[in-house]
Every structure is written in C-alpha cells, then in structure tokens.
Design a protein around this motif. Structure first.
Motif, PDB file in Angstrom:
ATOM      1  N   THR A 141       0.707  -1.096  -0.068  1.00  0.00           N
ATOM      2  CA  THR A 141       0.007  -0.002   0.012  1.00  0.00           C
ATOM      3  C   THR A 141       0.798   1.307   0.042  1.00  0.00           C
ATOM      4  OG1 THR A 141      -1.763  -1.177   1.332  1.00  0.00           O
ATOM      5  CG2 THR A 141      -1.850   1.051   1.297  1.00  0.00           C
ATOM      6  N   ASP A 188      -9.001  -1.442  -7.569  1.00  0.00           N
ATOM      7  CA  ASP A 188     -10.391  -1.286  -7.136  1.00  0.00           C
ATOM      8  C   ASP A 188     -10.803  -2.676  -6.592  1.00  0.00           C
ATOM      9  OD1 ASP A 188     -12.950  -0.193  -6.661  1.00  0.00           O
ATOM     10  OD2 ASP A 188     -13.768  -0.843  -8.602  1.00  0.00           O
ATOM     11  N   ARG A 191      -8.911  -3.000  -3.036  1.00  0.00           N
ATOM     12  CA  ARG A 191      -9.720  -2.326  -2.198  1.00  0.00           C
ATOM     13  C   ARG A 191     -10.972  -3.309  -1.633  1.00  0.00           C
ATOM     14  NH1 ARG A 191     -13.366   2.735  -3.899  1.00  0.00           N
ATOM     15  NH2 ARG A 191     -13.978   1.232  -5.421  1.00  0.00           N
ATOM     16  N   ASP A 195     -11.248  -4.724   2.423  1.00  0.00           N
ATOM     17  CA  ASP A 195     -12.339  -4.549   3.035  1.00  0.00           C
ATOM     18  C   ASP A 195     -12.889  -5.843   3.599  1.00  0.00           C
ATOM     19  OD1 ASP A 195     -12.475  -1.815   2.937  1.00  0.00           O
ATOM     20  OD2 ASP A 195     -13.735  -1.751   1.275  1.00  0.00           O
ATOM     21  N   ALA A 215      -7.213  -0.834   4.271  1.00  0.00           N
ATOM     22  CA  ALA A 215      -8.226  -0.892   3.255  1.00  0.00           C
ATOM     23  C   ALA A 215      -8.454   0.500   3.237  1.00  0.00           C
ATOM     24  CB  ALA A 215      -9.122  -1.551   3.942  1.00  0.00           C
ATOM     25  N   ASN A 216      -8.509   1.436   4.206  1.00  0.00           N
ATOM     26  CA  ASN A 216      -9.046   2.821   4.042  1.00  0.00           C
ATOM     27  C   ASN A 216      -8.103   3.437   3.063  1.00  0.00           C
ATOM     28  OD1 ASN A 216     -10.629   5.376   4.647  1.00  0.00           O
ATOM     29  ND2 ASN A 216      -8.516   5.962   5.587  1.00  0.00           N
ATOM     30  N   THR A 218      -6.107   2.230   0.919  1.00  0.00           N
ATOM     31  CA  THR A 218      -6.269   1.771  -0.659  1.00  0.00           C
ATOM     32  C   THR A 218      -7.570   2.416  -1.327  1.00  0.00           C
ATOM     33  OG1 THR A 218      -5.364  -0.217   0.149  1.00  0.00           O
ATOM     34  CG2 THR A 218      -6.621  -0.246  -1.990  1.00  0.00           C
ATOM     35  N   THR A 219      -8.411   2.530  -0.289  1.00  0.00           N
ATOM     36  CA  THR A 219      -9.773   3.445  -0.966  1.00  0.00           C
ATOM     37  C   THR A 219      -9.334   4.727  -1.361  1.00  0.00           C
ATOM     38  OG1 THR A 219     -11.252   1.968   0.722  1.00  0.00           O
ATOM     39  CG2 THR A 219     -12.076   3.988  -0.273  1.00  0.00           C
ATOM     40  N   VAL A 222      -7.636   4.603  -4.514  1.00  0.00           N
ATOM     41  CA  VAL A 222      -8.800   4.487  -5.861  1.00  0.00           C
ATOM     42  C   VAL A 222      -9.438   5.880  -6.126  1.00  0.00           C
ATOM     43  CG1 VAL A 222     -10.616   3.249  -6.556  1.00  0.00           C
ATOM     44  CG2 VAL A 222      -8.982   2.014  -5.459  1.00  0.00           C
TER      45      VAL A 222
END
Length: 311
Positions: A141, A188, A191, A195, A215-216, A218-219, A222
């Motif tokens: 990440t 995408d 992510r 999650d 995860a946040n 990565t969001t 994106v």
C-alpha cells in the motif's frame, strides 16, 4: 524448489527447516515459490487442497480474499519495481494462509516479499501469519500511494502548463492516462479484498484495526486515481480545444484572404482573355487604371470585413 522456506517463531526469529512437511514446529512455516517452477504444481497437489492449489497456479489473477475451510485464498497486486518494466504493470501475489502456514507464489519479483525475506534472515520476521499479511499489505500500500502521488504531481504540472497557450501537448500525458487506468484496474478489486480481509474472523482482533486502516488507504488511492483520471481527461480536452481554436482561426484567415482576392482574380481573368473588343486595348493608361481599381476593390473589401468584425 521453493525460493525460500522459513520456520518463524513467535519472537520473529526464523530458521531454515530440515524437513519437507507443510508445517513445522515453530509458530508458522512460510513457503515462497516462483510460478515458473516446474515442481510447484506437484508440490501443491501433495500438500494443499484442490481449490487453493488451483488459485495458486492460475496464470492470471485479480485481487481477492476468500475463506476456504480453515484458511484464506488471498491474492494481491503490487507496484512493479523490476528494472526496465512499467510500474503500472502490477506484479501479482498468490497466497494460501492458515494459522500454521503461509504459501506465497509470485510470477515476477515482488520487492515487498523480498523485504520480508530479508527481515526473516535478520531474525525480525512477522511473528504470526496475520502479522505477515499486515506487513505485506502495508509495504504494498505504501508503494501504491507513492506511485499515485507521483502521478498527481505530474498532473499538477500538466495543469500548470495550460496557462501557456504556446505549450505543446505533453508526450507524457497519454502515458499518464494509461498508468491511471492500469493501476485502477487492480486497485479497485484490491480495495474490496482488503475490506473483506479487515472483517475476516480468521484475523485476530489486534490486527483488524491495522487492516481497516490499510483498506482505507487503498480506498483513498482509488478515489485519487478517479480524480486523476478526470483531471487528465480535462487537460487533454483543453489541449484539443486549443488546437481546434488555432485551426479554426487559421482557416478563417485563409477564408478572409480568399474572399478579398476572389473578385480581383475574377477581374484579372476577365481582362486576360485574348478576344476582340476588350476595353482599353488602345489606351496606354488602361493597365494602371485596372490596377488602381483592383487595389481600391481590395481596400473596400477589407473595410467591409472590418466593419462586420471579420478582421
């Protein structure tokens, strides 16, 4: 033969096992393979269930996180840092993870896994499979965010160039758009996989906050790629519009010039006919009068065009 295999204890110390069993006496055993290894398929069939075996041996993958019995089928993508290769051609990592074993398979060199391998050799390996996943995802990440930041700075440079009308279309603009598309293609689903991993029951509670944060992040990457895609399209549209305006202006100037000289061309063509009865044949001032008349006609047309704001 595996690229490496380690028995990793709860204190992070690692040793090379002396047997070929899937698991060992330590906290967990890490097996790391190259997908091109001809012995990999047979090894997987001998030690792993059929579905994880198929997932590890797939030539093409997408990020996923699926529970199977007591383990996780976990695929990730990372920035390609190999020499003479494009960063956006993301490298794949195929994983089968249980509480006692971690099996990773790569197709191309993954520097995040190489870092963990070095930490195992330095006796500071992740002390559990969950920590192994957290460490790996953190490294991947971080590299993704660095790549997205690089593209963002380049986009800002493209946008600043729009203030200068003489700046040509940057050659890197199309390449940057392709980079964004390729990165988003894998990030995408990654992510979504992260999650899902963050709420997976197999992950210990103390690892879940870290996984949720990853995860946040990565969001956010994106979402930034979505914004960069739109910004790069806008930059391309602005350059295309500027080219179209210049072409329209040049065409308009040519049209005005043609409008001025068309009547003059008609007169020169008319008086250039070698037929009897042409006026002024015997007048020595006829040519001068004709030239003055054509000049007056041209000036008159210019005045009319200016009055209509065509010039």
């Amino acid at each position: 033969m595996p690229i490496c295999v380690f028995d990793i204890a709860e204190d992070g110390s690692a040793s090379i096992p002396t047997n070929t069993s899937l698991t060992g006496p330590a906290r967990y055993r890490w097996w790391h393979f190259d997908l091109s290894d001809p012995a990999l398929a047979q090894w997987c069939e001998n030690h792993l269930p059929a579905i994880p075996t198929g997932a590890l041996l797939q030539p093409e993958t997408r990020p996923r996180c699926d529970r199977f019995e007591d383990g996780l089928i976990f695929n990730l993508r990372g920035i390609n840092m190999n020499a003479d290769q494009l960063a956006e051609e993301m490298v794949s990592i195929r994983m089968w993870v249980t509480d006692a074993v971690v099996v990773t398979v790569r197709l191309r060199r993954v520097f995040a896994l190489e870092d963990i391998r070095k930490s195992a050799q330095a006796q500071i390996a992740p002390p559990s499979p969950a920590d192994f996943i957290s460490d790996l995802v953190t490294r991947l990440t971080t590299r993704v965010q660095t790549e997205v930041t690089t593209i963002s700075k380049l986009t800002e440079f493209f946008e600043a160039d729009l203030e200068d009308d003489t700046t040509p279309i940057p050659q890197e603009l199309t390449q940057s758009r392709r980079r964004v598309i390729r990165l988003r293609r894998y990030l995408d689903p990654q992510r979504a996989a992260l999650d899902k991993l963050a709420v997976e029951e197999l992950m210990p509670p103390h690892n879940q906050p870290t996984l949720r944060e990853l995860a946040n992040r990565t969001t956010m990457a994106v979402e930034e790629l979505d914004a960069l895609r739109d910004r790069l399209v806008t930059v391309q549209d602005d350059h295309d519009l500027d080219v179209a305006r210049k072409q329209a202006r040049n065409s308009f100037i040519l049209s005005v010039g043609a409008g001025i000289f068309l009547p003059i061309s008609f007169l020169t063509g008319l008086f250039g006919m070698n037929v009897g009865g042409m006026p002024g044949l015997e007048n020595p001032w006829a040519f001068t009068i004709l030239c003055i008349a054509m000049a007056a006609l041209a000036l008159g047309l210019v005045a009319i065009f200016r009055r209509k704001n065509w010039l």
